[in-house]
Scaffold this motif. Sequence first.
Motif, PDB file in Angstrom:
ATOM      1  N   UNK A 112      35.215  31.982  77.478  1.00 35.12           N
ATOM      2  CA  UNK A 112      34.252  32.872  78.137  1.00 35.12           C
ATOM      3  C   UNK A 112      32.833  32.313  78.075  1.00 35.12           C
ATOM      4  N   UNK A 113      32.534  31.483  77.047  1.00 38.65           N
ATOM      5  CA  UNK A 113      31.202  30.882  76.965  1.00 38.65           C
ATOM      6  C   UNK A 113      30.934  29.927  78.119  1.00 38.65           C
ATOM      7  N   UNK A 114      31.986  29.262  78.612  1.00 41.65           N
ATOM      8  CA  UNK A 114      31.855  28.348  79.751  1.00 41.65           C
ATOM      9  C   UNK A 114      31.279  29.086  80.951  1.00 41.65           C
ATOM     10  N   UNK A 115      31.921  30.187  81.283  1.00 39.70           N
ATOM     11  CA  UNK A 115      31.557  30.897  82.506  1.00 39.70           C
ATOM     12  C   UNK A 115      30.310  31.759  82.340  1.00 39.70           C
ATOM     13  N   UNK A 116      29.948  32.072  81.092  1.00 42.80           N
ATOM     14  CA  UNK A 116      28.715  32.810  80.854  1.00 42.80           C
ATOM     15  C   UNK A 116      27.491  31.981  81.251  1.00 42.80           C
ATOM     16  N   UNK A 117      27.538  30.666  81.020  1.00 39.51           N
ATOM     17  CA  UNK A 117      26.410  29.818  81.411  1.00 39.51           C
ATOM     18  C   UNK A 117      26.211  29.885  82.924  1.00 39.51           C
ATOM     19  N   UNK A 118      27.304  29.769  83.685  1.00 38.74           N
ATOM     20  CA  UNK A 118      27.204  29.856  85.140  1.00 38.74           C
ATOM     21  C   UNK A 118      26.699  31.202  85.601  1.00 38.74           C
ATOM     22  N   UNK A 119      27.116  32.271  84.911  1.00 37.53           N
ATOM     23  CA  UNK A 119      26.654  33.614  85.280  1.00 37.53           C
ATOM     24  C   UNK A 119      25.146  33.729  85.118  1.00 37.53           C
ATOM     25  N   UNK A 120      24.623  33.148  84.051  1.00 40.26           N
ATOM     26  CA  UNK A 120      23.176  33.167  83.854  1.00 40.26           C
ATOM     27  C   UNK A 120      22.444  32.423  84.957  1.00 40.26           C
ATOM     28  N   UNK A 121      23.007  31.290  85.367  1.00 41.66           N
ATOM     29  CA  UNK A 121      22.403  30.522  86.466  1.00 41.66           C
ATOM     30  C   UNK A 121      22.373  31.338  87.756  1.00 41.66           C
ATOM     31  N   UNK A 122      23.495  31.968  88.084  1.00 42.44           N
ATOM     32  CA  UNK A 122      23.576  32.758  89.315  1.00 42.44           C
ATOM     33  C   UNK A 122      22.570  33.900  89.274  1.00 42.44           C
ATOM     34  N   UNK A 123      22.458  34.569  88.133  1.00 41.31           N
ATOM     35  CA  UNK A 123      21.515  35.680  88.009  1.00 41.31           C
ATOM     36  C   UNK A 123      20.086  35.220  88.263  1.00 41.31           C
ATOM     37  N   UNK A 179      24.715  32.964  78.454  1.00 40.69           N
ATOM     38  CA  UNK A 179      24.153  33.463  79.712  1.00 40.69           C
ATOM     39  C   UNK A 179      22.641  33.260  79.733  1.00 40.69           C
ATOM     40  N   UNK A 180      22.006  33.564  78.595  1.00 45.38           N
ATOM     41  CA  UNK A 180      20.557  33.348  78.468  1.00 45.38           C
ATOM     42  C   UNK A 180      20.209  31.880  78.731  1.00 45.38           C
ATOM     43  N   UNK A 181      21.019  30.987  78.202  1.00 46.35           N
ATOM     44  CA  UNK A 181      20.787  29.550  78.376  1.00 46.35           C
ATOM     45  C   UNK A 181      20.885  29.166  79.857  1.00 46.35           C
ATOM     46  N   UNK A 182      21.921  29.656  80.537  1.00 46.61           N
ATOM     47  CA  UNK A 182      22.059  29.366  81.959  1.00 46.61           C
ATOM     48  C   UNK A 182      20.889  29.881  82.767  1.00 46.61           C
ATOM     49  N   UNK A 183      20.431  31.089  82.444  1.00 45.06           N
ATOM     50  CA  UNK A 183      19.279  31.654  83.145  1.00 45.06           C
ATOM     51  C   UNK A 183      18.044  30.784  82.983  1.00 45.06           C
ATOM     52  N   UNK A 184      17.769  30.386  81.755  1.00 41.02           N
ATOM     53  CA  UNK A 184      16.548  29.634  81.485  1.00 41.02           C
ATOM     54  C   UNK A 184      16.620  28.206  82.002  1.00 41.02           C
ATOM     55  N   UNK A 185      17.824  27.633  82.080  1.00 45.24           N
ATOM     56  CA  UNK A 185      17.965  26.333  82.739  1.00 45.24           C
ATOM     57  C   UNK A 185      17.621  26.454  84.214  1.00 45.24           C
ATOM     58  N   UNK A 186      18.158  27.481  84.862  1.00 44.84           N
ATOM     59  CA  UNK A 186      17.930  27.662  86.296  1.00 44.84           C
ATOM     60  C   UNK A 186      16.466  27.984  86.597  1.00 44.84           C
ATOM     61  N   UNK A 187      15.795  28.670  85.698  1.00 38.90           N
ATOM     62  CA  UNK A 187      14.372  29.005  85.884  1.00 38.90           C
ATOM     63  C   UNK A 187      13.454  27.818  85.582  1.00 38.90           C
ATOM     64  N   UNK A 188      14.008  26.779  84.954  1.00 39.96           N
ATOM     65  CA  UNK A 188      13.189  25.630  84.583  1.00 39.96           C
ATOM     66  C   UNK A 188      12.467  25.803  83.258  1.00 39.96           C
ATOM     67  N   UNK A 189      12.782  26.876  82.521  1.00 32.21           N
ATOM     68  CA  UNK A 189      12.130  27.111  81.235  1.00 32.21           C
ATOM     69  C   UNK A 189      12.798  26.329  80.107  1.00 32.21           C
ATOM     70  N   UNK A 190      14.022  25.854  80.358  1.00 34.04           N
ATOM     71  CA  UNK A 190      14.703  24.930  79.459  1.00 34.04           C
ATOM     72  C   UNK A 190      15.143  23.727  80.277  1.00 34.04           C
ATOM     73  N   UNK A 191      15.386  22.615  79.613  1.00 32.37           N
ATOM     74  CA  UNK A 191      15.921  21.438  80.299  1.00 32.37           C
ATOM     75  C   UNK A 191      17.107  20.911  79.513  1.00 32.37           C
TER      76      UNK A 191
END
Length: 465
Positions: free
Chosen positions: A287-298, A351-363
């Motif tokens: 489930x951790x795999x797909x949580x990252x993608x969910x954060x990106x989509x959000x 999910x938080x990690x995916x969100x912040x990657x997509x926002x550019x706040x993490x790399x």
Amino acid sequence: MVGTTEVTNHNEDSNGAIHNSNDVFEEKVDELRRLMGKAEGDPLRIVGVGAGAWGSVFAAMLQDGYGHLREKVQIRIWRRAGRTVDRATAEHLFEVINSREDVLRRLIRRCAYLKYVEARLGDRTLNADEILKDGFCLNMIDTPLCPLKVVTNLQEAVWDADIVINGLPSTETRAVFEEISRYWKERITAPVIISLAKGVEAELEPEPRIVTPTQMINRATGVSMENILYLGGPNIAAEIYNKEYANARICGAAKWRRPLAMFLRQPHFIVWDNGDLVTHEVMGGLKNVYAIGAGMVAALTNESATSKSVYFAHCTSEMIFITHLLSEEPERLAGPLLADTYVTLLKGRNSWYGQNLAKGELSLEMGDSIKGKGMIQGVSAVKAFYELLCQSSLSVLHPEENKHVAPVELCPILKTLYKILIIREFPCQAILQALRDETMNDPRDRIEIAQTHAVYRPYLLGQQP
């Protein structure tokens, strides 16, 4: 009250009756001591290994429940020494302390408040193990815990432990338990180990298979799998410590899982037991795999409910497909897997990690161990599941092309996450392109393949055919 060492003496049940919770805890510890053959005057020794958010909360819950029974049980936690607390975190920690009267009074009473004042002013550097003794986890500063007995020497922590709680990330479990095994060579009786880790590795020779943290511990220490258990559930550590109602499941051999389920159970934290250890453990990593993608989509769709639901439909169909590859009776996993996925998508660190990657706040260059959050387990899990499912020896029949393909070809989201996170071929926006690809099959088709074809591969989890 959270953040104190006092134990509530009375609880009120649904009928308004009062019962002494201290007596209940003492009865439970006496029963576990009896099962473990502990002699009078020899305390039950419980040691947490690793002090991330969940590992620290788990130890603190045990300390809150059983810490007053000092002659019968000892609870301590190991974490590495030397990790410093930066100035910004020290300033935030000072704000948290002063916002909580109970915590403030406790620190003053323990003559510990002054060092946090000095750290706030930049006149002193705090260490992570030092603040953990006062009840502050570096990965969860906003949720003060009870004070904990912290040991920074691994040998001192584990050599005589009766129960060891693995709170390490899966990526660190093997190395640490290999070191621990050196300290257990003279032991007569094996300890009981409860692993909280949610992560997996792929092993491709001699056959492709998933390796889980409990299997890593077994290999590293030689402790029988009968004495190694996994505990997981749809849990957010801070919410559990703040006594939000939660469920968890302890999986493993019946000899220990049922007594431990009763021992760990608290009014707000209900622990069930199950015999299917490895499969539940693997699902905790999946489930951790797909949580990252969910954060990106959000993040990329400005929290579009429609886009997130499209992603959820596709990711759950991939998860169902993968569970049918791994488990002979995957239907039994549907509830726990979806519940764990749901909470991780809502508020988990992946999910938080995916969100912040997509926002550019993490790399990606920052790695997968993030300040204030700890290890992002989904990154290594993406690599493990991709490497496993791209093996041609596992091929399944493609629904449209009428030819056999590696299972990963039917998991476009997993493929895309691998290309974003691991080989870094695509930017985060590629996750949306994958969802919007008109050639992508209906999620229902993937589920039908899983249910109507003989895709189960027993050896993927080390099971005999």
